[in-house]
Design an enzyme around this catalytic site. Structure first.
Site, PDB file in Angstrom:
ATOM      1  N   LYS A 110     -39.057  68.515   6.092  1.00 43.25           N
ATOM      2  CA  LYS A 110     -37.908  67.152   5.186  1.00 43.25           C
ATOM      3  C   LYS A 110     -38.840  66.227   5.607  1.00 43.25           C
ATOM      4  O   LYS A 110     -37.718  65.847   6.623  1.00 43.25           O
ATOM      5  CB  LYS A 110     -36.734  67.420   5.569  1.00 43.25           C
ATOM      6  CG  LYS A 110     -35.858  65.901   3.964  1.00 43.25           C
ATOM      7  CD  LYS A 110     -34.402  66.454   4.667  1.00 43.25           C
ATOM      8  CE  LYS A 110     -34.240  64.990   5.497  1.00 43.25           C
ATOM      9  NZ  LYS A 110     -34.945  63.645   4.517  1.00 43.25           N
ATOM     10  N   GLU A 159     -31.156  48.519  18.456  1.00 41.07           N
ATOM     11  CA  GLU A 159     -32.377  48.711  17.758  1.00 41.07           C
ATOM     12  C   GLU A 159     -32.856  47.610  16.879  1.00 41.07           C
ATOM     13  O   GLU A 159     -31.912  48.124  16.005  1.00 41.07           O
ATOM     14  CB  GLU A 159     -33.077  49.876  17.893  1.00 41.07           C
ATOM     15  CG  GLU A 159     -34.667  50.334  17.265  1.00 41.07           C
ATOM     16  CD  GLU A 159     -35.016  51.436  16.871  1.00 41.07           C
ATOM     17  OE1 GLU A 159     -36.314  51.510  18.066  1.00 41.07           O
ATOM     18  OE2 GLU A 159     -33.930  52.019  17.110  1.00 41.07           O
TER      19      GLU A 159
END
Length: 502
Positions: A187, A396
């Site tokens: 995917k 992050e």
């Protein structure tokens, strides 16, 4: 298919596939749904792709399951030859893949030409050569017995590829899995599926059997979730956020499938006062600004000795300001847009967070003031002075956003480097050999670069520890990720073993 205007404008001269690839054929989604794919340079619509949902994933898994027996029993050298042919086909179609990746992701063509496409071909070629070199073992056991351990493929493997390096990560995921004899349902991210679909076309052209690889672009909460929980999928390999990684682990529990996770990072980039500063400055810019900072291994935390911090930061900021932002299809562009408008806004929000926490924005921190770029997903290269415990030093950001924090003693630098939940990439710059090896030993990370940063190769394992995930891409280690051991005992004397006697 017709050649859509967006592809013509990008210099692409053939129709681009936009359907699902299942059982060796390009097909519409069962539900007929589609997803708009946007150009991050100006947010214009490139095309519509078929949207895979649960029933499409089920069909793809069935095709992969049916193809597995023949593919897994094929002579390993023959599997390898098909991967070598695919590498050749990638190189033969390099310019098309370069432009398609730039159009879809915002990667500058200069980077796609130098890195993305060559690395993709190299990965398939490396594991094409690896296919017939996966060996078992012969442990020393009891007298009268031979015990051999063979490595066997797992079966149907589900793979979920992120949007930041879709072409390269497609090869990182597919190549070792196929070399080991598994079949695949992959995917790609719904916003960047085009090069993965093109690779599927090339796989069919070089003769990889139908059903061995199936491509189902769709949303994570539908297609990704179904793939993760599917009872006939024996493994999930995922690259992406730590939060999504946790959900995949939970979804995998139904059949206790094997899980391999390459997740977030907050890479420390330590610069000692004896570092060769010109190399450290250039290397640090590469560590954070390549691909607009959209890399889990980015060197997003500069930890620098206070004696050289001012000189470094001044020169580093000057370099950052000189980076040419622009259309990724322009060969003069050094930094393109982020891959989506949503992500652009997320990265810009961290500039506000930095300011609210008392950080100093040395340069950047905003979208560029340019009429040409105003509709795109651009963020200026951003440098922030911040304390190591601030949010911008702990979370992050995943953009062209780097923090600078100072240290005085080595112990302090190591504590700062290890003071986050992640443990993926890390780097240090020094001319002291003992210090270099000592820090390589003590930094808590899956990868350490010394006087360099973000160097990768198919022969070298790639992965992290802590909340950066587990398992490894690349290298010989990844072949163990895509195989399982079977222990076979042979009674060579054909006698009753002593411990069976009454």
């Amino acid at each position: 298919m017709t050649i859509l205007p967006a592809f013509k404008n990008a210099g692409l001269t053939r129709p681009i596939q936009t359907k699902l690839f299942i059982g060796g054929e390009f097909v519409d989604a069962i539900g007929g749904g589609t997803i708009d794919v946007l150009n991050p340079f100006d947010n214009s619509k490139i095309c519509e792709i078929a949207e895979a949902r649960e029933e499409d994933v089920d069909r793809a898994v069935e095709e992969a399951k049916a193809a597995f027996p023949a593919w897994s029993r094929m002579d390993a050298a023959d599997r390898g030859q098909l991967l070598l042919k695919l590498a050749d086909a990638i190189e033969a179609n390099a310019e098309e893949l370069i432009r398609l990746e730039a159009l879809d992701t915002g990667h500058p063509v200069r980077d796609a030409r130098k890195l993305d496409v060559p690395r993709t071909a190299r990965c398939f070629r490396y594991f094409g050569g690896m296919a017939d070199k996966v060996e078992g073992s012969l442990p020393p056991v009891y007298p009268g017995f031979i015990n051999y351990v063979q490595r066997e493929p797992l079966g149907v493997v589900g793979q979920i590829v992120p949007w930041n390096f879709p072409l390269m990560f497609t090869s990182w995921k597919m190549a070792p899995a196929l070399a080991a004899g598994n079949t695949i349902v992959i995917k790609p991210a719904e916003i960047t599926p085009l090069t993965t679909l093109r690779i599927a076309e090339l796989m069919k052209e070089v003769g990889i059997p139908d059903g061995v690889v199936n491509v189902v672009p769709g949303y994570g909460h539908t297609a990704g979730a179904r793939l993760s929980e599917h009872p006939d999928v024996k493994k999930i390999a995922f690259t992406g956020s730590t939060a999504t990684g946790r959900r995949i682990v939970q979804a995998s529990a139904g059949n206790l499938k094997k899980v391999q996770l390459e997740l977030g990072g907050k890479g420390p980039n330590i610069i000692f006062k004896d570092a060769f500063l010109p190399a450290a400055i250039g290397g640090s810019a590469w560590a954070i600004f390549h691909n607009q900072g959209q890399a889990c291994i980015a060197g997003s935390r500069i930890i620098i000795h206070e004696d050289v911090a001012d000189e470094f930061t001044e020169k580093f900021a000057a370099l950052a300001k000189s980076i040419r932002l622009g259309n990724p299809l322009d060969t003069n562009t050094e930094m393109g847009p982020l891959t989506s408008k949503m992500h652009q806004q997320r990265v810009l929000e961290y500039s506000k967070i930095a300011a609210d926490e008392g950080g100093e924005i040395v340069t950047g921190g905003k979208a560029p003031d340019s009429a040409e770029l105003e509709n795109g997903c651009f963020v200026e290269p951003t440098i922030v002075r911040a304390t190591i415990d601030s949010r911008v030093c702990q979370e992050e950001v995943f953009g062209p956003f780097v923090t600078v924090s100072t240290f005085r003693e080595e112990e302090e630098a190591l504590e700062m480097a290890n003071g986050v939940i992640y443990g993926l990439g890390s780097g240090l710059w020094t001319q002291n050999l003992s210090r270099a090896h000592r820090f390589a030993r003590d930094i808590q990370a899956g990868m350490v670069w010394i006087n360099s940063y973000k160097v990768v190769h198919p022969a070298s394992p790639f992965g992290g520890i802590g909340e950066s995930g587990y398992g490894r891409e690349m290298g010989f280690e990844v072949m163990h990720e895509y195989t399982q051991p079977k222990s076979v005992w042979v009674n060579v004397d054909a006698q009753v073993p002593p411990h069976y006697e009454r």
